[in-house]
Design an enzyme around this catalytic site. Structure first.
Site, PDB file in Angstrom:
ATOM      1  N   HIS A  28     -45.444 -52.544  69.137  1.00  0.00           N
ATOM      2  CA  HIS A  28     -46.852 -52.556  68.612  1.00  0.00           C
ATOM      3  C   HIS A  28     -48.028 -51.345  70.507  1.00  0.00           C
ATOM      4  CE1 HIS A  28     -47.625 -53.227  64.573  1.00  0.00           C
ATOM      5  NE2 HIS A  28     -47.379 -54.628  65.622  1.00  0.00           N
ATOM      6  N   CYS A  60     -46.070 -46.865  68.526  1.00  0.00           N
ATOM      7  CA  CYS A  60     -46.436 -45.863  68.809  1.00  0.00           C
ATOM      8  C   CYS A  60     -47.764 -44.804  69.454  1.00  0.00           C
ATOM      9  CB  CYS A  60     -48.317 -46.458  67.313  1.00  0.00           C
ATOM     10  SG  CYS A  60     -47.468 -46.503  65.856  1.00  0.00           S
TER      11      CYS A  60
END
Length: 232
Positions: free
Chosen positions: A125, A191
């Site tokens: 993440h 991301c």
């Protein structure tokens, strides 16, 4: 007794209020202090465990997921570490990608990956905001660039890669994790700041393979979280 109960109730309300206000900060602080016990024995056990490879079911990281993952951390068998010392990236690796394991580290994106072979692909993440810029793969977004050294270890071997690609790609470009004939690579994915519209990609090629015990301490100090955890 009634006075005591009233004071206790007010104190409880204040504590609950503070917990709600600082929910995210508390969650990401606990994550920044997470240091799993990773040993050669736990790595061997982790390699035997099958992971979940349904990427589409992974949700954006939330404080609730972090706290849940911390409570369930004992269920995860980590299989090593990935680190980019130059930018302070250092996270444990486990098999597969789901909401629990990549809330605590990096997950393998393909079944039966082997360090130092093929295209070893990992995802983790990115956390928005200054409080998370040094956690999980956030440093990749903020400070990653071509030329940086990337290290993998399973506590038996250390693999040194050099970053050759750094760019933002479309989330549907899943072919970046495929093996490339004749190449030994690493692929790191997280991301970008939009969380949905793009993915930050770093790829590197293998330059060196070392026995763990022969690796310079200056490298090991930046690669594993705590030398007290180098248990044979």
């Amino acid at each position: 007794m009634r006075k005591w109960f009233k004071r206790f109730s007010w104190l409880l309300l204040v504590l609950v209020g503070l917990a709600l206000i600082f929910h995210n900060q508390i969650a990401f602080y606990t994550l920044s202090k997470f240091q799993p016990t990773v040993t050669q024995k736990s790595v061997a056990k982790g390699k035997e465990k099958q992971g979940n490879y349904k990427w589409e079911k992974v949700q954006s990281l939330s404080a609730q997921q972090v706290l849940k993952a911390r409570m369930e951390a004992g269920k995860i068998n980590f299989i090593g570490y990935v680190a980019i010392p130059e930018i302070g990236l250092n996270v444990p690796i486990s098999n597969g990608v789901d909401n629990i394991n990549i809330a605590l580290g990096a997950g393998t994106l393909k079944e039966n990956q082997v360090m130092g072979q093929g295209n070893y692909a990992l995802a983790s993440h990115f956390i928005q905001g200054s409080s998370g810029r040094n956690i999980l793969f956030s440093p990749l977004y903020y400070s990653g660039k071509v030329g940086q050294k990337i290290y993998l270890t399973d506590l038996k071997k250390v693999y040194e890669y050099k970053a050759t690609v750094y760019k933002v790609i479309d989330p549907h470009q899943v072919e970046v994790v495929d093996d490339v004939p004749g190449k030994k690579m690493i692929t790191l994915v997280t991301c970008d700041y939009t969380a949905e519209a793009g993915r930050v990609l770093m790829q590197g090629t293998l330059e060196k393979e070392m026995n763990f015990k022969d690796t310079p301490k200056s490298v090991l100090d930046k690669l594993v979280m705590d030398d007290n955890r180098w248990v044979k």
